[in-house]
Every structure is written in C-alpha cells, then in structure tokens.
Enzyme design. Structure first.
Site, PDB file in Angstrom:
ATOM      1  CG  HIS A 124      -1.960  -1.001   1.263  1.00  0.00           C
ATOM      2  ND1 HIS A 124      -2.920  -1.094   0.278  1.00  0.00           N
ATOM      3  CD2 HIS A 124      -2.256  -1.978   2.165  1.00  0.00           C
ATOM      4  CE1 HIS A 124      -3.764  -2.088   0.573  1.00  0.00           C
ATOM      5  NE2 HIS A 124      -3.369  -2.633   1.710  1.00  0.00           N
ATOM      6  CB  CYS A 192      -2.545   2.304  -5.673  1.00  0.00           C
ATOM      7  SG  CYS A 192      -3.387   0.716  -5.578  1.00  0.00           S
TER       8      CYS A 192
END
Length: 227
Positions: A124, A192
C-alpha cells in the site's frame, strides 16, 4: 433548519476526524508496528545464527523456499525510507491475508529473491502502514534489500514507470517482455498511483547486486541514505 445544519456540521466534523485517524494517525501507528516487527525478525534470525552458525559467504546464492499464502518469510528494507524502516514480507498479495496484515506481499507466480527472473512484490501507499508510501522518492542506485533467515539480498533501484492496472506484464520474468528468457534477477515493487487512488500503478524496478549470508553480518547496503 438550524437543527439540520448542526447535524450536518457534526457529521462533517466526525468524517474529518475519521479521515485524520485513518490516513494519518492509524498509518503512523501501523508503520511503527511494521518497523518493530521487522526488527524483531532480525533479532530472532540473529539469535538462531548465533545458536547454529551458518556458512560464511562462498559466492553461492541460496534458494529460498516458496512461502505459503500470508506466511511471513522476509522483510523489505530500503534505507532511503529511513534508518528504522522495515516491512514484513509475506506470500501472496490478497488484502485480507497479506497486504492489510503483514505489509508487503509476494506475487506467487513470480520468482524468489536472487533467482533469475522477476521477484515482484506489492504494498500500500496509504493505509495499513503505507509501506510503499515513499516509492516515488527512490533514486537510481538506492539499495532495496530483502532480508531472510539466510541473509540479505541486495538490489539497486534502476527506474520507475506508471502503468494501467491491466498491465500485468510488469510481472513477467523479464518485465514488459513476453516469452523472453530471464538472464538477470530483478525486483519489481508495485503500488497504487496516485496516492489514495487505484487509477494507475507505480512500478519500481531494481537489479540484483549481491547476497550476504547472515554469518557475514549485515551488508553495507543497509547504511542509512543521505541526501
């Protein structure tokens, strides 16, 4: 109308507090927890090495056993991210078993540290400790180190690119190339992009440099980065 306005203001304040907790405070707490877990693994492996010394560096890169889904088998250390940075690394890339719990996940169909091909991992950039929050700050030559029970696999950062989520060829043995036999060992960090969005993926690549057995002590590649 005044009562409704107060309710809306209260709801907005609560939502703001939740975002501060989720995106800042909670991340800070989990980031510290991941650092401590990585340090604890180092202490555990060092103690095992002291109790049963291994073989000093003979130039042979060991073969690491493939981890089970959610099984922590290594830690990711990147001096550029701070002197105490460490993120537990587990098998698989599911949110529930790995990314939200351990920190960093290994794509199970890619190679393992030091092997010819592509050792690809995911993490993440925000929430759950945000272990790859600073991935865009990497500079050419920065050390990306995978620590295992056997020792340290040092890679050197080469370059990054931004791709669509469908660009799964970044996980190929030779990233972005189809049906090409791998001759080098590379590491691929995926996350991401932009932060707090899943619109794209940021992909960072590194080339394998060396393996340092635990019997030889920590490598110089773990020296804190300056500048």
């Amino acid at each position: 109308m005044g009562f409704l306005g107060e309710i809306l203001l209260t709801a907005g304040a609560l939502m703001l507090l939740y975002l501060v907790w989720q995106l800042w405070y909670n991340d800070m707490v989990e980031r510290g927890q991941q650092d401590r877990e990585a340090a604890s693994l180092t202490e555990k492996w060092d103690a095992e090495e002291s109790a049963q010394p291994g073989t000093p560096n003979d130039g042979v890169v060991p073969v690491i056993a493939a981890p089970g889904d959610g099984e922590i088998f290594a830690t990711l250390r990147i001096p550029r991210f701070g002197p105490d940075y460490g993120a537990p690394l587990a098998g698989g890339v599911s949110k529930a078993k790995t990314l939200d719990k351990a920190g960093i996940g290994h794509y199970p169909d890619t190679q393992l540290p030091g092997q010819a091909g592509n050792f690809a991992v995911a993490g993440h950039r925000n929430t759950h400790g945000a272990p790859l929050n600073l991935v865009a700050d990497l500079r050419v030559g920065d050390a990306i180190v995978i620590e295992t029970r056997e020792g340290w696999f040092t890679y050197r950062y080469r370059n990054s690119e931004y791709v669509q989520p469908t660009a799964v060829d970044v996980l190929n043995p030779v990233p972005r190339e189809d049906s090409v036999a791998a001759t080098q060992s590379v590491i691929t960090l995926t996350s991401c992009n932009p932060k707090m969005s899943t619109a794209e993926r940021i992909i960072a690549y590194g080339l394998f440099e060396s393996f340092t057995p635990r019997a030889d002590g920590a490598p110089t590649s773990l020296t804190p980065t300056e500048g």
